[in-house]
Design a protein around this motif. Structure first.
Motif, PDB file in Angstrom:
ATOM      1  N   GLY A 195      39.958 -58.960 -53.351  1.00 41.60           N
ATOM      2  CA  GLY A 195      41.048 -59.436 -54.163  1.00 41.60           C
ATOM      3  C   GLY A 195      41.173 -58.476 -55.309  1.00 41.60           C
ATOM      4  O   GLY A 195      40.919 -57.404 -55.209  1.00 41.60           O
ATOM      5  N   HIS A 196      41.377 -58.697 -56.429  1.00 44.85           N
ATOM      6  CA  HIS A 196      41.251 -58.031 -57.715  1.00 44.85           C
ATOM      7  C   HIS A 196      42.581 -57.781 -58.365  1.00 44.85           C
ATOM      8  O   HIS A 196      43.602 -58.170 -57.847  1.00 44.85           O
ATOM      9  N   PHE A 197      42.563 -57.268 -59.522  1.00 41.73           N
ATOM     10  CA  PHE A 197      43.735 -57.162 -60.407  1.00 41.73           C
ATOM     11  C   PHE A 197      44.938 -56.613 -59.656  1.00 41.73           C
ATOM     12  O   PHE A 197      44.856 -55.589 -59.044  1.00 41.73           O
ATOM     13  N   ALA A 198      46.042 -57.276 -59.677  1.00 40.01           N
ATOM     14  CA  ALA A 198      47.191 -56.823 -58.909  1.00 40.01           C
ATOM     15  C   ALA A 198      48.391 -56.555 -59.783  1.00 40.01           C
ATOM     16  O   ALA A 198      48.898 -57.440 -60.431  1.00 40.01           O
ATOM     17  N   THR A 199      48.818 -55.305 -59.821  1.00 36.69           N
ATOM     18  CA  THR A 199      50.019 -54.944 -60.546  1.00 36.69           C
ATOM     19  C   THR A 199      51.113 -54.674 -59.537  1.00 36.69           C
ATOM     20  O   THR A 199      50.960 -53.832 -58.680  1.00 36.69           O
ATOM     21  N   VAL A 200      52.194 -55.406 -59.633  1.00 38.55           N
ATOM     22  CA  VAL A 200      53.264 -55.277 -58.671  1.00 38.55           C
ATOM     23  C   VAL A 200      54.500 -54.773 -59.367  1.00 38.55           C
ATOM     24  O   VAL A 200      55.036 -55.423 -60.249  1.00 38.55           O
ATOM     25  N   ARG A 201      54.936 -53.560 -58.992  1.00 40.13           N
ATOM     26  CA  ARG A 201      56.131 -52.993 -59.585  1.00 40.13           C
ATOM     27  C   ARG A 201      57.150 -52.782 -58.484  1.00 40.13           C
ATOM     28  O   ARG A 201      56.839 -52.196 -57.454  1.00 40.13           O
ATOM     29  N   ALA A 202      58.333 -53.246 -58.676  1.00 45.52           N
ATOM     30  CA  ALA A 202      59.362 -53.107 -57.657  1.00 45.52           C
ATOM     31  C   ALA A 202      60.106 -51.802 -57.825  1.00 45.52           C
ATOM     32  O   ALA A 202      60.416 -51.397 -58.923  1.00 45.52           O
ATOM     33  N   ARG A 203      60.388 -51.164 -56.700  1.00 41.37           N
ATOM     34  CA  ARG A 203      61.289 -50.025 -56.667  1.00 41.37           C
ATOM     35  C   ARG A 203      62.355 -50.405 -55.652  1.00 41.37           C
ATOM     36  O   ARG A 203      62.196 -50.197 -54.458  1.00 41.37           O
ATOM     37  N   VAL A 204      63.429 -51.028 -56.104  1.00 39.25           N
ATOM     38  CA  VAL A 204      64.345 -51.653 -55.178  1.00 39.25           C
ATOM     39  C   VAL A 204      65.741 -51.087 -55.340  1.00 39.25           C
ATOM     40  O   VAL A 204      66.206 -50.888 -56.456  1.00 39.25           O
ATOM     41  N   ARG A 205      66.395 -50.838 -54.245  1.00 39.35           N
ATOM     42  CA  ARG A 205      67.764 -50.369 -54.268  1.00 39.35           C
ATOM     43  C   ARG A 205      68.691 -51.560 -54.429  1.00 39.35           C
ATOM     44  O   ARG A 205      68.638 -52.509 -53.660  1.00 39.35           O
ATOM     45  N   LYS A 206      69.529 -51.524 -55.414  1.00 35.54           N
ATOM     46  CA  LYS A 206      70.593 -52.496 -55.667  1.00 35.54           C
ATOM     47  C   LYS A 206      70.085 -53.822 -56.233  1.00 35.54           C
ATOM     48  O   LYS A 206      70.651 -54.354 -57.174  1.00 35.54           O
ATOM     49  N   ILE A 207      69.033 -54.397 -55.620  1.00 36.20           N
ATOM     50  CA  ILE A 207      68.645 -55.752 -55.977  1.00 36.20           C
ATOM     51  C   ILE A 207      67.489 -55.715 -56.972  1.00 36.20           C
ATOM     52  O   ILE A 207      66.474 -55.076 -56.736  1.00 36.20           O
ATOM     53  N   ALA A 208      67.642 -56.415 -58.102  1.00 37.19           N
ATOM     54  CA  ALA A 208      66.558 -56.503 -59.086  1.00 37.19           C
ATOM     55  C   ALA A 208      65.663 -57.671 -58.688  1.00 37.19           C
ATOM     56  O   ALA A 208      66.042 -58.831 -58.799  1.00 37.19           O
ATOM     57  N   LEU A 209      64.462 -57.374 -58.206  1.00 38.92           N
ATOM     58  CA  LEU A 209      63.553 -58.411 -57.734  1.00 38.92           C
ATOM     59  C   LEU A 209      62.571 -58.795 -58.826  1.00 38.92           C
ATOM     60  O   LEU A 209      62.143 -57.964 -59.613  1.00 38.92           O
ATOM     61  N   LYS A 210      62.231 -60.067 -58.836  1.00 32.42           N
ATOM     62  CA  LYS A 210      61.245 -60.570 -59.782  1.00 32.42           C
ATOM     63  C   LYS A 210      60.251 -61.450 -59.044  1.00 32.42           C
ATOM     64  O   LYS A 210      60.590 -62.134 -58.082  1.00 32.42           O
ATOM     65  N   LEU A 211      59.038 -61.418 -59.538  1.00 39.75           N
ATOM     66  CA  LEU A 211      58.030 -62.337 -59.019  1.00 39.75           C
ATOM     67  C   LEU A 211      58.222 -63.710 -59.636  1.00 39.75           C
ATOM     68  O   LEU A 211      58.461 -63.827 -60.832  1.00 39.75           O
ATOM     69  N   ARG A 212      58.083 -64.725 -58.800  1.00 37.94           N
ATOM     70  CA  ARG A 212      58.184 -66.089 -59.319  1.00 37.94           C
ATOM     71  C   ARG A 212      57.322 -67.008 -58.466  1.00 37.94           C
ATOM     72  O   ARG A 212      57.105 -66.755 -57.275  1.00 37.94           O
ATOM     73  N   VAL A 213      56.845 -68.061 -59.098  1.00 38.69           N
ATOM     74  CA  VAL A 213      55.968 -69.026 -58.443  1.00 38.69           C
ATOM     75  C   VAL A 213      56.783 -70.249 -58.043  1.00 38.69           C
ATOM     76  O   VAL A 213      57.553 -70.797 -58.844  1.00 38.69           O
ATOM     77  N   HIS A 214      56.618 -70.640 -56.794  1.00 39.44           N
ATOM     78  CA  HIS A 214      57.255 -71.865 -56.302  1.00 39.44           C
ATOM     79  C   HIS A 214      56.146 -72.834 -55.896  1.00 39.44           C
ATOM     80  O   HIS A 214      55.441 -72.615 -54.909  1.00 39.44           O
ATOM     81  N   ALA A 215      55.987 -73.910 -56.688  1.00 41.21           N
ATOM     82  CA  ALA A 215      54.919 -74.883 -56.436  1.00 41.21           C
ATOM     83  C   ALA A 215      55.285 -75.808 -55.283  1.00 41.21           C
ATOM     84  O   ALA A 215      56.450 -76.178 -55.107  1.00 41.21           O
ATOM     85  N   GLN A 216      54.261 -76.179 -54.493  1.00 40.98           N
ATOM     86  CA  GLN A 216      54.418 -77.123 -53.400  1.00 40.98           C
ATOM     87  C   GLN A 216      53.346 -78.194 -53.531  1.00 40.98           C
ATOM     88  O   GLN A 216      52.527 -78.162 -54.459  1.00 40.98           O
ATOM     89  N   ASN A 217      53.317 -79.160 -52.577  1.00 38.73           N
ATOM     90  CA  ASN A 217      52.415 -80.301 -52.708  1.00 38.73           C
ATOM     91  C   ASN A 217      50.955 -79.883 -52.793  1.00 38.73           C
ATOM     92  O   ASN A 217      50.218 -80.348 -53.670  1.00 38.73           O
ATOM     93  N   ASP A 218      50.512 -78.992 -51.889  1.00 41.57           N
ATOM     94  CA  ASP A 218      49.098 -78.630 -51.888  1.00 41.57           C
ATOM     95  C   ASP A 218      48.863 -77.176 -52.278  1.00 41.57           C
ATOM     96  O   ASP A 218      47.797 -76.628 -52.021  1.00 41.57           O
ATOM     97  N   GLY A 219      49.853 -76.521 -52.858  1.00 40.03           N
ATOM     98  CA  GLY A 219      49.667 -75.136 -53.226  1.00 40.03           C
ATOM     99  C   GLY A 219      50.918 -74.537 -53.828  1.00 40.03           C
ATOM    100  O   GLY A 219      51.732 -75.226 -54.439  1.00 40.03           O
ATOM    101  N   PHE A 220      51.069 -73.240 -53.647  1.00 34.31           N
ATOM    102  CA  PHE A 220      52.234 -72.563 -54.195  1.00 34.31           C
ATOM    103  C   PHE A 220      52.529 -71.312 -53.380  1.00 34.31           C
ATOM    104  O   PHE A 220      51.671 -70.780 -52.665  1.00 34.31           O
ATOM    105  N   ASP A 221      53.771 -70.853 -53.486  1.00 38.75           N
ATOM    106  CA  ASP A 221      54.184 -69.567 -52.938  1.00 38.75           C
ATOM    107  C   ASP A 221      54.505 -68.638 -54.094  1.00 38.75           C
ATOM    108  O   ASP A 221      55.098 -69.047 -55.084  1.00 38.75           O
ATOM    109  N   LEU A 222      54.129 -67.383 -53.943  1.00 40.93           N
ATOM    110  CA  LEU A 222      54.566 -66.347 -54.865  1.00 40.93           C
ATOM    111  C   LEU A 222      55.634 -65.548 -54.143  1.00 40.93           C
ATOM    112  O   LEU A 222      55.390 -64.993 -53.062  1.00 40.93           O
TER     113      LEU A 222
END
Length: 693
Positions: A13-40
């Motif tokens: 695992g370990h420290f994760a830096t996520v940088r987007a290089r995206v054409r046209k679309i500005a992407l962002k990381l976001r957390v979506h919580a669910q009943n027993d967990g979450f999606d990133l």
């Protein structure tokens, strides 16, 4: 916490830096919580999924066992106190994982950055499980020689000798394993890289040099194991593979365009001392299109049980003068005829060489951990010091004193920058860094030193060095890869076919140009070149951006291209094919510079909507307009060829048009299946190939 690779048992695992290089679309990381967990999510794509049956992070304390012998490593781990925390909570804009109510790891996001830390002291093994979807295909891992698609297997990321045989079911591999762990396996490579791409057109890059594993053995997730308590990742997303590969090449650095001389004919590799110049004349008389003479033995030789080895003392001294009298004048004579001269160097210096005392006195070697003595490495019947590139003064010394004054200044136009993967883990580095962390960075430092020397003489884009070792970031410094030391055979995991797989996989992570030792290199235990192999290798090498021959490790035991008139004529013919394609290769160089696209491309790069193409690794697109299906099976005189997309493909040798689909194509020696688009701007050039032969 299994890595899926025999004795290697890692968590990560370990420290994760996520940088987007995206054409046209500005992407962002976001957390979506669910009943027993979450999606990133990254834009609308799930990149990390945490739920109780499958926690996104697993932690442990490592207990490694590392053995090295002549560049071959055996690495295993026995992790303890494993924790797979299921409980989680939102905390300070991020997420904390808890075990028995105690925070054990943390995830936080800021824009496109993702950070995961182990919070418990002593926990230095982390596994991050990235989301996988059914049927998702995965590529990457650096230069992989056995498999283009990585699904179903784990790939330790550790630069090393690839091994001889690389297949535990073969007798040659078993023999080499018994002779110093030298047999290798499917995942061993000179150039690993902790980057993977998927058919959802996302890519994940681990920004770390420590030992890691890309593990795709479970179809439910893509695991990245890291030997650290912290990890840095970068995430990329695009609309398709071309945009994704372009983004990765921009991130890691694009190579300068190859010079005209390098693509305009064959580089003839000879290593018989002064007689190499006379032998070159026979190649020219036979009609070979010659761009350069490559003499790796320019600095002298020594004989060993492995074969004829070079004398690792990189200067134009007494041994060089004995082997190549008046070398500077001979090089100047070649230049007047439009022929370049290439040589050889590596980042080690033999103890019995003239430069050893100078390097030791200047503090340029890695040291032992128990004294200030030079750490010596056994390279097979001779010992060498390892030049310490963590020291700025040493990088400057080697670039100027060795590569500059001894090589470039006498007219040498390029060289094989060999090795780079041997850094032991039991020595002391000048900058105080951990050799376990520095090991994978070593090829990048080695590339920087070579690029510095070339730049110091104002010859970037003209002088060309080529490397087999690599890691993340080598792309920005190394202008050309070569596929390493293939066995002189057709074997599945170490023969001629691995050249294609290596070029395609390396190209996906930003390496535009690759080539191979035409004829193969490693000849051991009675394994010698056949005429068929040499002819087929010529056919393959002509359709790479650089065509270069090699005499191999046992030249006296093997056929050479000047051994018979027939082989000489074969090499000459295919050198002319290579030279004929130079205008098209120049076009591909322009695409590499502008878009970061490799010259040799997997079929799916231009046809991403056909999943059947995702695993094809025995044929390639040469740019967008040409398709090459080399014969890499012994005895074959025909092969199945996949013609992708819509619109016809024209067979170069017959002029017959074929519809898209799979066809059985005749492939006698001298006519490998090669096709082109009739509507290409280069159609007339391609059609002219038939006349060249």
């Amino acid at each position: 916490m299994s890595s899926g690779v025999r004795k290697t048992d890692d968590g990560c695992g370990h420290f994760a830096t996520v940088r987007a290089r995206v054409r046209k679309i500005a992407l962002k990381l976001r957390v979506h919580a669910q009943n027993d967990g979450f999606d990133l999510l990254f834009g609308d794509r799930i990149v990390l999924r945490h739920h109780i049956p499958c926690p996104a992070v697993v932690m442990a304390r490592g207990n490694p066992d590392i053995t090295m012998f002549r560049g071959n490593f055996r690495i295993s781990d026995s992790p303890a106190d494993e924790i797979a925390p299921a409980e989680w909570r939102m905390a300070d804009g991020g997420i904390e994982w808890l075990h028995d109510g105690v925070p054990v790891a943390r995830l936080s996001t800021k824009g496109h950055e993702l950070t995961i830390n182990a919070l418990l002291p002593g926990y230095d093994r982390l596994r991050v499980r990235f989301h996988a979807e059914p049927g998702e295909c995965v590529w990457g891992g650096g230069e992989q020689m056995s498999y283009l698609a990585l699904n179903g297997r784990a790939f330790p990321i550790w630069t090393s000798e690839p091994g001889v045989g690389r297949d535990k079911s073969t007798e040659l591999t078993r023999i080499m394993d018994s002779e110093g762990m030298a047999g290798g396996d499917y995942w061993n490579t000179n150039y690993p890289q902790p980057t993977f791409l998927t058919s959802r057109w996302i890519a994940v890059h681990l920004d770390a040099s420590c030992y890691s594993v890309l593990d795709f053995t479970d179809p439910g997730f893509h695991a990245v194991d890291v030997w650290s308590d912290t990890a840095n990742f970068e995430l990329f997303a695009a609309d398709g593979p071309i945009e994704l590969v372009s983004a990765l090449s921009k991130r890691f650095g694009r190579q300068p365009e190859l010079p005209d001389w390098a693509i305009g004919g064959a580089i003839v590799g000879l290593k018989s001392g002064a007689s190499s110049f006379e032998r070159l004349e026979r190649f020219i008389d036979a009609g070979t299109s010659v761009s350069a003479l490559w003499c790796e033995d320019w600095a002298g030789i020594r004989e060993t049980s492995f074969g004829r080895r070079l004398f690792w003392d990189w200067h134009n001294g007494e041994r060089s003068a004995q082997r190549y009298p008046d070398l500077k004048s001979r090089i100047a004579d070649l230049h007047r005829r439009g022929i370049r001269f290439m040589a050889y160097a590596n980042p080690y210096i033999a103890v019995d060489g003239d430069l050893f005392a100078e390097a030791a006195g200047g503090g340029h070697f890695c040291l032992r951990t128990d004294s200030d003595d030079v750490h010596l490495v056994d390279f097979g019947e001779f010992d060498c010091g390892v030049v310490d590139f963590t020291r700025a003064e040493t990088r400057a010394w080697f670039a100027e004193r060795v590569l500059g004054r001894e090589m470039l200044d006498i007219g040498i136009d390029g060289w094989m920058a060999d090795f780079g993967e041997y850094l032991p883990t039991d020595l002391r580095l000048a900058d105080g860094s951990d050799p376990m962390e520095a090991h994978n960075r070593w090829p990048v430092l080695w590339a920087q030193v070579n690029a510095r020397a070339v730049e110091s003489r104002g010859r970037t884009g003209d002088a060309v060095f080529f490397m087999r070792a690599g890691f993340s970031g080598v792309q920005a410094h190394c202008p050309l890869l070569w596929a390493g030391d293939q066995s002189v055979d057709f074997t599945r995991h170490d023969g001629i076919g691995t050249v294609i797989t290596g070029a395609l996989s390396a190209g996906l992570v930003g390496n535009a140009y690759s080539h191979s030792d035409c004829g193969g290199y490693t000849s051991l235990h009675g394994n010698v070149r056949t005429e068929e192999l040499m002819r087929r290798w010529c056919e393959l090498a002509a359709f790479a951006p650089v065509m270069r021959s090699h005499e191999g490790n046992r030249p006296d035991d093997n056929l050479q291209f000047d051994s018979t008139p027939e082989l000489m004529a074969c090499f000459a013919r295919w050198s002319r094919v290579h030279a004929h394609l130079a205008p098209y290769v120049r076009h591909l160089c322009g695409e590499a510079s502008a878009q970061g696209l490799p010259a040799q491309r997997p079929l799916f790069l231009h046809f991403p909507h056909d999943p059947a193409l995702f695993t094809v690794q025995d044929q390639f697109l040469y740019g967008a307009d040409m398709l090459v299906a080399p014969v890499v099976e012994q005895g074959a005189d025909a092969r199945d060829v996949i013609l992708p997309g819509a619109g016809v493909w024209r067979h170069v040798w017959s002029g017959v048009d074929y519809a898209p689909g799979t066809h059985r194509i005749a492939a006698p020696i001298g006519q490998p299946p090669v096709f082109y688009r009739p509507d290409s701007a280069f159609a007339a050039l391609f059609a002219g190939l038939n006349g060249v032969l």
